[in-house]
Design an enzyme around this catalytic site. Structure first.
Site, PDB file in Angstrom:
ATOM      1  N   ASN A 217      -6.474  37.994  51.555  1.00  0.00           N
ATOM      2  CA  ASN A 217      -5.223  38.291  52.264  1.00  0.00           C
ATOM      3  C   ASN A 217      -5.516  38.528  53.739  1.00  0.00           C
ATOM      4  O   ASN A 217      -6.664  38.451  54.169  1.00  0.00           O
ATOM      5  CB  ASN A 217      -4.513  39.489  51.623  1.00  0.00           C
ATOM      6  CG  ASN A 217      -5.393  40.725  51.667  1.00  0.00           C
ATOM      7  OD1 ASN A 217      -5.723  41.231  52.729  1.00  0.00           O
ATOM      8  ND2 ASN A 217      -5.821  41.194  50.488  1.00  0.00           N
ATOM      9  N   LYS A 296     -17.906  23.571  42.726  1.00  0.00           N
ATOM     10  CA  LYS A 296     -16.607  23.347  43.352  1.00  0.00           C
ATOM     11  C   LYS A 296     -15.690  22.558  42.410  1.00  0.00           C
ATOM     12  O   LYS A 296     -16.117  21.544  41.839  1.00  0.00           O
ATOM     13  CB  LYS A 296     -16.805  22.581  44.664  1.00  0.00           C
ATOM     14  CG  LYS A 296     -15.518  22.402  45.427  1.00  0.00           C
ATOM     15  CD  LYS A 296     -15.757  21.673  46.738  1.00  0.00           C
ATOM     16  CE  LYS A 296     -14.430  21.358  47.396  1.00  0.00           C
ATOM     17  NZ  LYS A 296     -14.573  20.465  48.536  1.00  0.00           N
TER      18      LYS A 296
END
Ligand code: C5P
Length: 409
Positions: A217, A296
């Site tokens: 965030n 990934k």
């Protein structure tokens, strides 16, 4: 920031190459709101000119006890008396080995040493920032002098360690101007948290999805770091558990870097055992991916998006607030509430839900990443607003408020 507003300092320079840093220090002191009167020894004038220091301080510099200009507004040809009478402190930066030896013996054969000797001892503290070659610093004579200066009530700042102008490496460097400024602000700060231990969580958390992606965030950590600095300046031992942020560690604060909410919880829980106060300023992610991919996650060209599963993170603050020490009243817990509206109502509800005596509310979008903020302190009796100000100012007010609350308990 006006950390030194209303303070008048005499900045004394004795001779040494660190004089060039005194120019920066002078500027930093003035920027912090202090008025600065510079006094230089003859040796200092070999390294930097009074003109430089005059320009930075905005005042005529004094270098000689025979100077017959009025000093501190008094026309009595006694700069050695007048200059210290209006000072809140004399700061000698740099303090050379020779100058400290003079101070120690009460010698007074130039304006700077004379002024130090003639200062009102009870009212005008003397702060020295030594600067010298490592061998000079380590010499028993210097160490003896430093110990005796301390015993005489002098505040000795530093020394720093590292590369020296002579090419050698070791102890003896003067602290950097920013560090000296911090020490001087600390020196003048009241110490209501002396002997207390304060634990602070700050910044966001990073909840990894795979080795390159994650959920986080926009919390910058600035408010939590400002609280850590203010608590330290208020005399506390401070532990700071920081999520991934790009901020320097406040001076004198012990910092542990963590990444995920689970890491943060482990670090906080361990340190909460010794703390008297826990301020949860971190913006902890509410959820984390149920599993972290080893490699990934790749697009496979099918147009399908990965189906992500989430699990809820533990509430670190609520957990600590429910601990035995907090329940006994030995650990005072403070929560933060970053809201986008209805700060007061949400903060009050959060306070009750988390079981903490104090919640600090603020508007998320109006604080993230900024250097200023506005706070509302919410306790069982109601709320108090701290109007918009720098995060440093607000942190100082919040820390003073917390100190009052734990002293009244
Ligand atoms: O529930 P919310 O995240 O809005 O509450 C904010 C307060 O709770 C902050 O003090 C934050 O540091 C703390 N908190 C926590 N652990 C979480 C979530 C929030 O310590 N998982």
């Amino acid at each position: 920031m006006n950390d030194l507003a209303g303070k008048h300092l005499v900045l004394g320079l004795s001779g040494g190459i660190a004089c060039y840093k005194a120019a920066e220090l002078c500027r930093a002191l003035v920027k912090a709101g202090a008025t600065v009167q510079v006094v230089m020894s003859q040796a200092a004038e070999q390294f930097i000119t009074p003109v430089t220091m005059q320009a930075l301080s905005g005042r005529s510099v004094f270098t000689s006890q025979w100077d017959n200009r009025p000093s501190a507004g008094v026309d009595n040809q006694m700069p050695h008396i007048n200059l210290s009478r209006e000072a809140d402190a004399i700061v000698i930066a740099p303090a050379s080995a020779d100058f400290m030896a003079k101070l120690l013996h009460g010698r007074a054969d130039d304006l700077l040493s004379l002024m130090c000797l003639a200062r009102p001892l009870e009212r005008v503290p003397l702060i020295v920032a030594p600067a010298m070659n490592r061998e000079m610093w380590a010499h028993p004579a210097t160490q003896r002098n430093v110990a005796q200066l301390r015993a005489d009530g002098t505040h000795v700042l530093g020394v720093g360690q590292g590369e020296q102008a002579c090419g050698e490496t070791g102890d003896g460097r003067m602290l950097e101007p920013e560090e000296l400024l911090d020490e001087i602000v600390s020196f003048f700060s009241p110490k209501p948290l002396a002997g207390r231990r304060v634990l602070i969580s700050a910044g966001p958390t990073w909840e990894a999805l795979d080795p390159v992606r994650g959920l986080t965030n926009r919390s910058s950590g600035k408010m939590g770091f400002a609280i850590a600095q203010a608590a330290r300046r208020a005399g506390a031992e401070v532990d700071l558990v920081a999520g991934p942020v790009a901020l320097p560690t406040p001076r004198g604060v012990r910092r542990v870097d963590v990444s995920s909410a689970l890491d943060m919880q482990a670090a906080v829980q361990a340190m909460a055992e010794q703390a008297d106060v826990f301020v949860a300023a971190a913006a902890v992610a509410d959820w984390r991916p149920a599993s972290v991919a080893e490699h990934k996650i790749k697009k496979d060209g099918s147009g399908q998006v990965p189906a992500l599963q989430w699990v809820e993170n533990p509430d670190i603050l609520a957990g600590v607030a429910a601990s035995e020490r907090a329940s006994r009243g030995d650990l005072f817990c403070v929560g933060f509430a970053a809201e986008s509206q209805d700060v007061l109502a949400h903060a009050q509800a959060k306070r009750v839900r988390k079981g903490v005596p104090l919640v600090v509310g603020n508007l998320g979008p109006e604080t993230f990443g900024r250097d200023d903020n506005a706070l509302i302190l919410v306790d069982e009796h109601g709320s108090t607003e701290l109007p918009r100000a720098s995060k440093g100012d607000l942190a100082r007010q919040l820390v003073a408020d917390i100190a009052r609350r734990i002293t009244l308990k």
